[in-house]
Design a protein around this motif. Structure first.
Motif, short mmCIF file in Angstrom:
data_model
loop_
_atom_site.label_atom_id
_atom_site.label_comp_id
_atom_site.label_asym_id
_atom_site.label_seq_id
_atom_site.Cartn_x
_atom_site.Cartn_y
_atom_site.Cartn_z
N ALA A 95 -7.86 -5.15 11.94
CA ALA A 95 -8.24 -5.96 13.10
C ALA A 95 -9.20 -5.20 14.01
N ALA A 96 -9.00 -3.88 14.14
CA ALA A 96 -9.85 -3.09 15.03
C ALA A 96 -11.29 -3.02 14.53
N ILE A 97 -11.48 -3.11 13.24
CA ILE A 97 -12.84 -3.08 12.68
C ILE A 97 -13.60 -4.34 13.06
N GLY A 98 -12.90 -5.47 13.07
CA GLY A 98 -13.52 -6.71 13.51
C GLY A 98 -14.44 -7.37 12.51
N LEU A 99 -14.31 -7.03 11.24
CA LEU A 99 -15.13 -7.64 10.19
C LEU A 99 -14.22 -8.30 9.17
N LYS A 100 -14.27 -9.61 9.11
CA LYS A 100 -13.36 -10.34 8.22
C LYS A 100 -13.69 -10.14 6.75
N THR A 101 -14.90 -9.64 6.47
CA THR A 101 -15.28 -9.39 5.07
C THR A 101 -14.61 -8.13 4.51
N VAL A 102 -14.08 -7.31 5.38
CA VAL A 102 -13.41 -6.08 4.93
C VAL A 102 -12.04 -6.42 4.37
N GLU A 103 -11.68 -5.80 3.24
CA GLU A 103 -10.36 -5.98 2.66
C GLU A 103 -9.51 -4.75 2.95
N ALA A 104 -8.24 -4.98 3.22
CA ALA A 104 -7.30 -3.89 3.49
C ALA A 104 -6.24 -3.88 2.38
N PHE A 105 -6.15 -2.74 1.66
CA PHE A 105 -5.24 -2.63 0.53
C PHE A 105 -4.16 -1.59 0.81
N PHE A 106 -2.95 -1.90 0.34
CA PHE A 106 -1.83 -0.97 0.47
C PHE A 106 -1.38 -0.58 -0.94
N HIS A 107 -1.33 0.73 -1.19
CA HIS A 107 -0.94 1.26 -2.50
C HIS A 107 0.47 1.84 -2.42
N MET A 108 1.31 1.49 -3.38
CA MET A 108 2.68 2.00 -3.40
C MET A 108 2.96 2.71 -4.72
N ALA A 109 3.77 3.77 -4.65
CA ALA A 109 4.18 4.50 -5.85
C ALA A 109 5.47 3.94 -6.44
N THR A 110 6.17 3.11 -5.67
CA THR A 110 7.47 2.57 -6.09
C THR A 110 7.47 1.07 -5.90
N GLN A 111 8.04 0.36 -6.86
CA GLN A 111 8.13 -1.09 -6.76
C GLN A 111 8.99 -1.48 -5.56
N ASN A 112 8.46 -2.35 -4.72
CA ASN A 112 9.18 -2.75 -3.52
C ASN A 112 10.18 -3.85 -3.84
N GLU A 113 11.22 -3.96 -3.00
CA GLU A 113 12.22 -5.01 -3.18
C GLU A 113 11.62 -6.40 -2.97
N GLU A 130 -3.14 -4.16 -6.68
CA GLU A 130 -2.64 -4.55 -8.00
C GLU A 130 -3.31 -3.73 -9.08
N TYR A 131 -2.50 -3.21 -9.98
CA TYR A 131 -2.99 -2.40 -11.09
C TYR A 131 -3.01 -3.23 -12.37
N GLU A 132 -3.28 -2.59 -13.49
CA GLU A 132 -3.33 -3.32 -14.75
C GLU A 132 -2.01 -4.05 -15.03
N ASN A 133 -2.13 -5.15 -15.74
CA ASN A 133 -0.97 -5.97 -16.12
C ASN A 133 -0.18 -6.45 -14.91
N SER A 134 -0.90 -6.70 -13.80
CA SER A 134 -0.31 -7.24 -12.57
C SER A 134 0.73 -6.32 -11.94
N ALA A 135 0.68 -5.02 -12.26
CA ALA A 135 1.63 -4.07 -11.67
C ALA A 135 1.37 -3.93 -10.18
N GLU A 136 2.43 -3.90 -9.39
CA GLU A 136 2.31 -3.85 -7.93
C GLU A 136 2.54 -2.46 -7.38
N CYS A 137 2.67 -1.47 -8.27
CA CYS A 137 2.83 -0.08 -7.84
C CYS A 137 2.31 0.82 -8.96
#
Length: 430
Positions: A95-113, A130-137
């Motif tokens: 939000a602070a950047i103020g550019l809606k074209t920017v994407e914000a990604f969160f990377h996790m090492a462990t599958q979340n609940e 998202e990684y290969e085969n739709s992996a979320e971590c």
């Protein structure tokens, strides 16, 4: 984007040569595979001025504008509550950047609940990567495999030989990872020289073209010499550190403790070749350090269990080192303590064995007592007098470097004791 609008940099607590750096490298390789070379020429990666890493694109008026922010969280927890504050922080930076074209990604090492879809409903201004085969971590063990896969794809895309050769792909992964780690070390060097770390991080992005150029470099000239094996040991040192941190329970590593440990990691990576070898020998006084060829590297290089069960445990459990950028402590009695990777038990046979090995190493390698220490900290072994326990030292066929020099070395080591971590903690943390 004006520099002053940037959120504060997180680089002082960023162990960027390790999991975060490898995630960044993986994403860079994905860009090399997905985009044309002209598009790649317009992109740079910043480590770390806005987030753990940020991809920016050059603009016609000069400078760069962000196109994606990436926050990386390497913890074992699967609980949504563990990440909620970090999700909100990432959304706040977006939000602070103020550019809606920017994407914000969160990377996790462990599958979340919660699933990716559930998280993104709760946090609509960010995406779970998202990684290969739709992996979320992506676990610490998986990221290196994914990097090698992407390197092979890049080699194929640009018709560069070697994509079917595992040794070529592995060597390239080490070369590319070093581009990232060298940049982090350089930023910290600027900071130590007086440049605000926020400015140092912001002003020193890496062009993505640098990674493609490195992949195109002829690596047939690379030989397995001391420089090569040193880089392998540095990589192992980082991997052991990251695995050690990931194996800790979340409540074991406070933000302050993470900062302390990351400072150590940055310090060790900043050592030049001479200082790095001396560092290794000092923390392993019971073994000779050599890695001029494959056999020496195999026989004498770092031991994973020693580093995790002794050395990193010592650094984690004792207060920050006294003075400057080194490692070691001074107690209230003005005695000096130094951490080691010695993880021998406290049995009589173990005391004898480790004492003999220390004296043998001191004679054969002419090793100085680390920082003139009075105590070398071990995982659990206590020896009041190393020389007294090393009663077979006279049978050692050591290199004769002159009686006076040898006697000086032994005299120094006679004054050194081994002390277990728990006892050292009481003396140093009070």
């Amino acid at each position: 984007m004006a520099k002053q609008s940037l959120p504060h940099t997180a680089i002082p607590t960023w162990s960027g040569f390790i999991y975060q750096g490898r995630i960044a490298l993986y994403h860079i390789l994905k860009q090399l595979n997905a985009k044309t070379e002209n598009e790649i020429n317009e992109l740079v990666i910043q480590i770390d001025s806005i987030e753990d890493f940020t991809i920016l694109k050059s603009i016609p008026t000069g400078g760069h504008t962000p196109i994606s922010l990436h926050q990386v969280k390497a913890v074992k927890s699967a609980l949504y509550s563990t990440y909620k504050g970090d999700f909100e922080q990432l959304e706040g930076k977006w939000a602070a950047i103020g550019l809606k074209t920017v994407e914000a990604f969160f990377h996790m090492a462990t599958q979340n609940e919660k699933t990716k879809a559930q998280i993104e409903v709760l946090h609509p201004n960010m995406k779970v990567y998202e990684y290969e085969n739709s992996a979320e971590c992506c676990s610490l063990g998986d990221i290196d495999v994914k990097i090698r896969e992407q390197i092979a794809f890049v080699l194929q895309k640009y018709n560069i030989v070697g994509h079917t050769n595992p040794n070529t792909v592995q060597l390239l992964s080490e070369i590319l990872e070093k581009i990232v780690s060298n940049k982090v070390i350089y930023i910290h060097a600027l900071n130590h020289g007086g440049t605000a770390i926020r400015n140092a991080a912001y002003d020193n992005p890496i062009p993505l073209q640098d990674f493609l150029n490195a992949i195109r470099t002829d690596i047939t000239s690379h030989v397995q010499d001391e420089v090569y094996f040193e880089s392998k040991i540095r990589s192992n040192l980082n991997r052991y550190y990251q695995e050690f941190c990931l194996d800790c329970d979340e409540d074991q590593l406070s933000p302050e403790l993470k900062t302390k440990m990351n400072k150590y990691s940055i310090l060790f990576n900043s050592y030049d070749a001479v200082a790095f070898k001396k560092f290794l020998q000092n923390i392993r006084p019971h073994k000779s350090i050599s890695y001029e060829n494959l056999q020496q590297y195999t026989d004498l290089s770092l031991n994973e269990d020693e580093m995790k069960d002794s050395f990193y445990q010592i650094l984690m459990n004792i207060k920050e080192s006294n003075g400057g950028d080194g490692i070691g402590w001074v107690c209230s009695e003005s005695k000096q303590y130094f951490p080691t990777s010695i993880n021998y038990s406290n049995s009589e046979s173990s005391k004898k064995n480790v004492s003999e090995r220390i004296i043998k190493t001191a004679l054969n390698k002419m090793v100085d007592v680390p920082f003139n220490s009075d105590y070398l900290i071990t995982s659990e072994c206590n020896v009041d007098n190393i020389e007294a326990y090393a009663n077979n030292v006279n049978h050692v066929n050591h290199v004769d470097t002159g009686e006076s020099e040898s006697e000086t070395k032994i005299t120094q080591w006679r004054k050194v004791s081994l002390i277990d971590l728990e006892t050292a903690k009481k003396k140093l943390n009070d």
